[in-house]
Design a protein around this motif. Sequence first.
Motif, PDB file in Angstrom:
ATOM      1  N   GLU A   1       0.817  -1.204   0.000  1.00  0.00           N
ATOM      2  CA  GLU A   1       0.000   0.000   0.000  1.00  0.00           C
ATOM      3  C   GLU A   1       0.857   1.264   0.000  1.00  0.00           C
ATOM      4  OE1 GLU A   1      -2.062  -3.321   2.273  1.00  0.00           O
ATOM      5  OE2 GLU A   1      -0.061  -2.429   2.222  1.00  0.00           O
TER       6      GLU A   1
ATOM      7  N   ASN B   1       1.287   4.262  -2.861  1.00  0.00           N
ATOM      8  CA  ASN B   1       0.968   5.647  -2.504  1.00  0.00           C
ATOM      9  C   ASN B   1       2.146   6.579  -2.764  1.00  0.00           C
ATOM     10  OD1 ASN B   1      -1.664   5.134  -1.725  1.00  0.00           O
ATOM     11  ND2 ASN B   1      -1.132   4.767   0.414  1.00  0.00           N
TER      12      ASN B   1
ATOM     13  N   THR C   1       2.057   9.666  -5.348  1.00  0.00           N
ATOM     14  CA  THR C   1       2.373  11.013  -4.855  1.00  0.00           C
ATOM     15  C   THR C   1       3.511  11.622  -5.659  1.00  0.00           C
ATOM     16  OG1 THR C   1       1.656  10.404  -2.624  1.00  0.00           O
ATOM     17  CG2 THR C   1       3.051  12.352  -2.816  1.00  0.00           C
TER      18      THR C   1
END
Length: 325
Positions: free
Chosen positions: A294, A298, A302
Amino acid sequence: MKKVLVTRAVPEMALGVLKNVVKSVANIEIDHNYIPDSREEFLKEVRDTHGLLVNPLNVIDSAIINAAEKLEVVSIIGVGFENIDVKAASKKKIPVAFTPILQKAVAELTFALILTLSRGITSADIYVRSGEWKEPIPIIELGTDLSGKTLGIVGLGRIGSEVAKRAKCFEMNIIYYDIERDYKKEEELGARYVSLDELLSSSDFVSLHAPLTPQTRHMIGKKELEKMKPTAYIINTSRGQILDQRALYQALVNKKIKGAGLDVFEEEPVSIDEPLLKLKNVVFTPHLGSATTENRMNMFLTAAQNLGQALGGQEPKYQINPKAV
């Protein structure tokens, strides 16, 4: 179409995500290549590059930044940026962005190391696998409670604060040292500010979360380790160069401290000849702080958003040098 260089081979799906994110953020199309293996190729390839998507291991120095005549952004997939010449980028008004969103994953690994050390999980696992467990009550070294123990956090930033939150759940006493005192966090986390010397001499567990700077390089060495309790443990999930490995080895073999948990090393990958690897009272992981499915996704998203914002003429959400642009 703008050109982006990516630091390493990534799955086609991830490259598709990169293109879609940049288009959704900046409404522009990008072409992409992997950074060439040799520095000479890289310096040639970077001349017409608009964006760099890099990780904390890629050295982007002034020569590369100055060679990149069209460069609009350096986007790092990670939180460390000591590998980037930020001053050179700022001088050319190039934003440098990073992904300071990995704190929970690193804090969880930090506590995994604390628990592994406090309960001797590694040696217990070996004990069960070896077939030595013959009696109902195993003959093995007892662990130690975390409740009531003191955790000393060096660096109460994003990651250090998340470690403190978890320590509260284990009913630990929390003390911290930082170059700047944070009264708000002290109230929120129930942490007490102390000097580095007091932290080292009072803590049952010392957890390092400082950034790597010239001032923090080897900030924990022979003198500092000798101030710790002989029953104390030290954990490093920040940067390997903050902790002097030679001094740590001597402290462990001379029983100045009880054990250590290391996710980072002065040189990575760590050499098989590293003396610390022969010690049973050290737990190792291979720089896994941010390594969850995860969190890595992310971080990639980003970094892609930071890249797209800059290529579209906006200020990246997580920019290291905002005054430069």
